[in-house]
Structures are given as structure tokens and as C-alpha cells.
Design a protein around this motif. Structure first.
Motif, PDB file in Angstrom:
ATOM      1  N   LEU A  81     -23.074  -8.087  17.859  1.00 25.88           N
ATOM      2  CA  LEU A  81     -24.847  -8.600  17.204  1.00 25.88           C
ATOM      3  C   LEU A  81     -25.715  -8.698  18.374  1.00 25.88           C
ATOM      4  N   ILE A  82     -25.297  -8.962  19.522  1.00 23.58           N
ATOM      5  CA  ILE A  82     -26.005  -9.128  20.618  1.00 23.58           C
ATOM      6  C   ILE A  82     -26.797  -7.748  21.132  1.00 23.58           C
ATOM      7  N   THR A  83     -25.800  -6.783  21.017  1.00 22.46           N
ATOM      8  CA  THR A  83     -25.987  -5.353  21.338  1.00 22.46           C
ATOM      9  C   THR A  83     -27.229  -4.655  20.452  1.00 22.46           C
ATOM     10  N   ARG A  84     -27.115  -5.273  18.981  1.00 25.85           N
ATOM     11  CA  ARG A  84     -27.991  -4.655  18.077  1.00 25.85           C
ATOM     12  C   ARG A  84     -29.428  -4.990  18.406  1.00 25.85           C
ATOM     13  N   GLY A  85     -29.658  -6.233  18.869  1.00 24.54           N
ATOM     14  CA  GLY A  85     -31.132  -6.515  19.417  1.00 24.54           C
ATOM     15  C   GLY A  85     -31.309  -6.346  20.621  1.00 24.54           C
ATOM     16  N   SER A  86     -30.600  -6.148  21.366  1.00 17.90           N
ATOM     17  CA  SER A  86     -30.665  -5.600  22.816  1.00 17.90           C
ATOM     18  C   SER A  86     -30.759  -4.050  23.385  1.00 17.90           C
ATOM     19  N   GLY A  87     -31.539  -3.657  22.461  1.00 18.22           N
ATOM     20  CA  GLY A  87     -31.755  -2.164  22.787  1.00 18.22           C
ATOM     21  C   GLY A  87     -31.087  -0.982  21.968  1.00 18.22           C
ATOM     22  N   PHE A  88     -30.274  -1.428  20.971  1.00 18.14           N
ATOM     23  CA  PHE A  88     -29.572  -0.416  20.256  1.00 18.14           C
ATOM     24  C   PHE A  88     -29.732  -0.233  18.845  1.00 18.14           C
TER      25      PHE A  88
END
Length: 554
Positions: A111-118
Motif C-alpha cells: 500500500l505504501i508502494t502504490r502511493g510512492s511512485g508506482f
């Protein structure tokens, strides 16, 4: 004046026109450990130290001893220790922002990755990378346990592989509640069995330290050289994705307040990036025990943890107790880490499958899928080519983690082109954000090419460095080029209540999802496109026709 839905208070639920297939099953299963979603404050009743102990219990794996031994035997003690230290620094620095975001906003690394550039679908790439990490290391730990069962009980390896796989299934079913109890109660025994032999050997035979420090390795001359250090660091850096498993526990941290901020930060640092301190220590111990075993038994047994600890126990206790204790240590370690591997892997596979298909098959399906992949690797004798697998895998893991850490540290806090608060809900994010996806694909692709000698033998050892540097440079560069345009599909989720409370923690205000009729806290819901009501993040994920998904506004 905007005509988009906006809720000032909790609206009366209306009958859903488009119920998401599989929603009832998904709700029942995910309310145990909040698979695929934000972990609400009402569930997070553990103290910071209990969460930290549970998270650290998951790094009781024996693979570190094998990794350290493999590097030390090949390149010598000096190169191995420097390689371990270099990798530990990189893992700590990149793991800190990820651990903070997981604990502060109570979401897992996907979930962090979704909103952190991906983007919403772009992070499926990294979910698969993480799932691969869990079954690769499950297979490694299962192989080590099978070696222990063969030594202690005479079981053939193929049967030991099967036993080590099947025994974790009952423990994984129950999620965080069961795992926290398991990790807390087994950690003291594990620490005593791991540290005791080392202390005894050093105290009773100081010469073991000299032999350890002087060991030159099969490929070295005793000196320290850059190529050997980087090759060793590349293997150690395959563990960089371990931060994802730490965050699977850290997301259950209580809210950070003025009263608990010291214990909160201690737990986050210790159980987040701090895991690598213990990991690096275990790798160094692995080198020490391998050198000791070479002197006592021979080189063939040195990389196997069961043989390392059997040799150490043999020096300090009666022979009848040696094998049972060595087997107990291996079995406890395998259970502690592989319940985490199976648990975290099932979350990653389920997350990816649900987003792509908009169907929720049940987390237990992917527990079995993950275990199936791990068992296949064990039966293929992955232990014999361990360093090759980890060296290749590390390029992908480094590219992913460095990309996300750079987006948080640089794009959010320095350039301010990435939204400060993480976003993970469908409808709020673009399907793909080129910032992270381009940086990750370029970094992993070029570093893998280097690893397989496509750019020459001289550059081959530098593949992990290339993965980290390319990801670190391209992530902010892509954010500047795109001007941060592809982070948010819309900036307003249609609910007036702020996402964060006055302390900066996710709001605990509860809303009822009008599709599944369950209560969810503020960060886990958004306004519905077709009803004057709210929808939870999982029902948005399983909405096959987009009936509830808010339209784009930017």
C-alpha cells in the motif's frame, strides 16, 4: 460549485446496486488481520514493544548463517565482514522511511508502494517481487530444517522438505493474533541457543578468533578488494526486502502520541531498519562458525547451519545432548521465520490477484500457492546454488526498495512533488505512475544485465551498486520530468472528515460501507460515485464495473 459526492457525516446506508463478487468472503477473512487494507485503531491494541518483539521474532531465520558462511568461504573473513557492513548500512538507510510510513499510517509495504511512485496497478510488479522473496527464503529455511531433521531423526531430505512446509499451515491461518504469541514466547529460547555456543567457544578457545580473522577464503589472498566486497554485499542485499515482512507487523503499531513517542520510536527503529543489526551479526557469526567447522570437521559441512551449531554444541556439552539441541534450534528458527514468510507471501499474492482480477479468492489459497513454490525450490536443491539465486534476486529487490525509499525521502519531503500522506485507494490513484515504474524497471533491468555479464566481466560485481544508484537518481528525475502529475487521479475523496487527527495519526472516525455493511475507519473508505454513502477500500478493489469508483478530477 462542485456536484461531486461529499459527506459531512456518516450517511444512512443505501442498498448497493452493484455488490462486489466475493465481498462477503473477503470481509470475513480480512477482518482478522486486515489483508489488503489499512489496519484500524480499534484492532491495534498491542503496545509498541509487543509489536517490536513480534516483528523481530520473524528474523530468527538460519539463512543468515549460511549467507555469511558462503561469503566468508569464498572471499575470506575480511571481505565478508566489510561486505556485510556495507549491505547493512544500505538496508538500514533505505528501510527507515519505509518502516516509519508503515508504522505511522498503518499500511503494509504494498500500500505504501502504490502511493510512492508506482500507482494502483503499477505496484503489482513489486508485489510479485516481494512474494518471490517470501517463497525463496521459505525454501531456504525449509532446506535448513530438512538438514536438521535428517541429522536428528534420519528423515530423507525430500520428506524433511514436506514436513517443514506443512507444519506452518495451521499457524499461518490465524494471522497477527497467533503470530504475536508465537514470536514472543519462542524468542528467549532461540536467543539462548544461538548466542550461548559462540560465547563459550570464544571464552574457552581464544585461538578461534585468530583463525577466524586470518581466514583468506578460496578465492582470496587475505586482502580486501572491491570486487569481492561488492559480490558479497550483493548477496547480503537480497535481504533488503525483509523490511516488507517487518512492516507487516509494524502496521499494527498504536497511534504515536506525546505520551508514548519514546517507546514508539524505539520500537519502529529497532523492529524496522534495526532488524539488520541482528541480521548482520548472525552473518558474521556464520563466517566464524564456518571457519571453526573447517578446522574441526572439514569444508563440506561448513555452510550448513545445522552442522555449524552441532560442531559448536559438541565443544560445550555431552554428546547425547548435541544433536537434539541443534535440531531444536533449527526447528524453532524455521517455524519463527516461515510462519512470517507464508503469512507475508499470502498477503502479497492476494493483493496482486485481487487488484488485477477484482476477485478475492481467499488468503488461504495463496498460502498454499506460496508454499507450493517454496516446496518446488526445495526439491530442486536450491541450497546448493544459494548465492547465485540471492545475487540475482537482490538486483530486483534493491531497485524496488530504493525507489520507494527515495520517493518518500526526496520526492515527498525535499521536492514535495509526491503527496506527503500515502494514498492506496482505487479511484484516488492513477493505474500506473511512471515515476516509480520507470525507475524500477530501468534499475532492475540494467543491473540484472550487468549481473549476467552482459556489460562485461569487470562490471559484473557492481550490479547491486547500479541497481541502487539508478533507482536513486531516476526516481526524483522522473518526478521532476512529470511534475508529480501521475501520483493522484483526484485529490478529494468526497468525505469532509480529515484523514488525520490532531496528532497526525490516521483518524479513528468510523463509517459503514454501504456494500458490505461493515464498520471501517476514515482512511479505509471513500465516497461512492453512485450513492450518498461510503465504500471501503476492499469493496472498491472488487467492484468489477467501477460502479462505486469516483471519477478523475485532475
Amino acid at each position: 460549485m462542485s456536484t461531486e459526492p461529499r459527506l459531512a457525516e456518516v450517511a444512512e446506508p443505501e442498498p448497493a446496486q452493484q455488490a462486489a463478487p466475493g465481498t462477503d468472503q473477503a470481509v470475513k477473512e480480512t477482518l482478522e488481520d486486515y489483508t489488503l487494507r489499512f489496519a484500524p485503531r480499534s484492532y491495534r491494541r498491542w503496545t509498541p514493544m509487543v509489536v517490536a518483539t513480534t516483528a523481530l521474532g520473524g528474523i530468527a531465520y538460519m539463512a543468515d548463517f549460511s549467507i555469511g558462511a558462503g561469503i566468508g568461504l569464498a572471499h575470506g573473513t575480511g571481505n565478508a565482514l566489510v561486505a556485510i557492513a556495507v549491505a547493512a548500512v544500505v538496508i538500514f538507510v533505505t528501510g527507515f522511511p519505509l518502516a516509519y510510513y508503515g508504522a505511522r499510517y498503518n499500511i503494509d509495504l504494498d500500500l505504501i508502494t502504490r502511493g510512492s511512485g508506482f500507482g494502483y496497478f503499477g505496484s503489482v510488479l513489486t508485489s510479485v517481487i516481494f512474494a518471490s522473496f517470501t517463497f525463496i527464503f521459505f525454501a531456504l529455511e525449509g532446506s535448513i530444517m530438512a538438514q536438521g531433521l535428517k541429522l536428528g531423526l534420519g528423515l530423507p531430505l525430500w520428506l524433511g522438505y514436506l514436513v517443514s512446509t506443512l507444519m506452518v499451515i495451521p499457524l499461518v491461518i490465524y494471522g497477527m493474533k497467533a503470530l504475536s504469541k508465537l514470536q514472543v514466547w519462542t524468542t528467549p529460547i532461540w536467543l539462548l541457543l544461538m548466542v550461548g555456543p559462540l560465547v563459550y567457544l570464544v571464552a574457552n578457545d581464544p585461538g578461534t578468533v585468530d583463525r577466524f580473522l586470518d581466514y583468506a577464503g578460496t578465492d582470496g589472498d587475505g586482502g580486501i578488494n572491491t570486487a569481492s566486497v561488492l559480490l558479497g554485499a550483493g548477496v547480503c542485499l537480497s535481504l533488503i526486502a525483509q523490511i516488507g515482512e517487518q512492516i507487516d507487523y509494524l502496521r499494527f503499531m498504536p497511534p504515536k502520541t506525546e505520551a508514548n513517542k519514546r517507546s514508539w520510536w524505539t520500537a519502529v527503529v529497532m523492529a524496522g531498519p534495526g532488524w539488520v543489526v541482528l541480521g548482520a551479526l548472525k552473518q558474521a557469526i556464520g563466517v566464524f562458525l564456518a571457519v571453526y567447522i573447517i578446522a574441526e570437521v572439514g569444508a563440506s559441512a561448513a555452510p550448513e547451519p545445522i552442522q555449524q551449531f552441532k560442531g559448536a554444541f559438541d565443544a560445550m556439552m555431552p554428546s547425547w545432548l548435541v544433536v537434539p539441541l541443534a535440531v531444536v534450534l533449527v526447528v524453532i528458527s524455521q517455524i519463527k521465520i516461515n510462519v512470517t514468510n507464508a503469512y507475508s507471501g499470502s498477503l502479497a499474492w492476494t493483493n496482486s490477484f485481487t487488484r488485477v482480477t477484482r476477485r478475492y479468492p481467499g488468503r488461504m489459497v495463496f498460502v498454499l500457492v506460496n508454499l507450493g513454490f517454496a516446496l518446488a525450490l526445495m526439491e530442486a536443491d536450491m541450497f546448493s546454488f544459494l548465492n547465485s539465486i540471492l545475487g540475482f534476486y537482490s538486483n530486483c529487490a534493491i531497485a524496488w526498495v530504493v525507489t520507494v525509499a527515495t520517493d518518500i525521502g526526496i520526492n515527498k519531503y525535499v521536492l514535495k512533488l509526491s503527496p506527503h500522506a500515502p494514498e492506496f485507494r482505487r479511484g484516488m490513484l492513477y493505474a500506473v505512475n511512471p515515476v516509480g515504474v520507470v525507475a524500477f524497471v530501468a534499475a532492475s533491468g540494467l543491473s540484472i544485465a550487468m549481473y549476467f555479464h552482459a556489460l562485461g566481466d569487470t562490471l559484473q560485481p557492481y550490479s547491486p551498486v547500479a541497481a541502487a544508484v539508478i533507482a536513486f537518481v531516476l526516481t526524483p528525475l522522473m518526478a521532476v520530468v512529470t511534475k508529480g502529475r501521475y501520483y493522484l487521479r483526484r485529490t478529494d475523496d468526497g468525505i469532509a472528515e480529515p484523514l488525520l487527527d490532531e496528532d497526525g495519526n490516521p483518524s479513528a472516525v468510523a463509517y459503514e460501507c454501504h456494500v458490505c455493511r461493515q464498520q471501517f475507519e476514515r482512511p479505509d473508505v471513500a465516497a461512492c460515485r453512485t450513492h450518498d454513502a461510503v465504500v471501503c477500500s476492499l469493496c472498491l478493489s472488487t467492484d468489477t464495473v467501477g460502479d462505486h469508483v469516483l471519477p478523475a478530477t485532475v
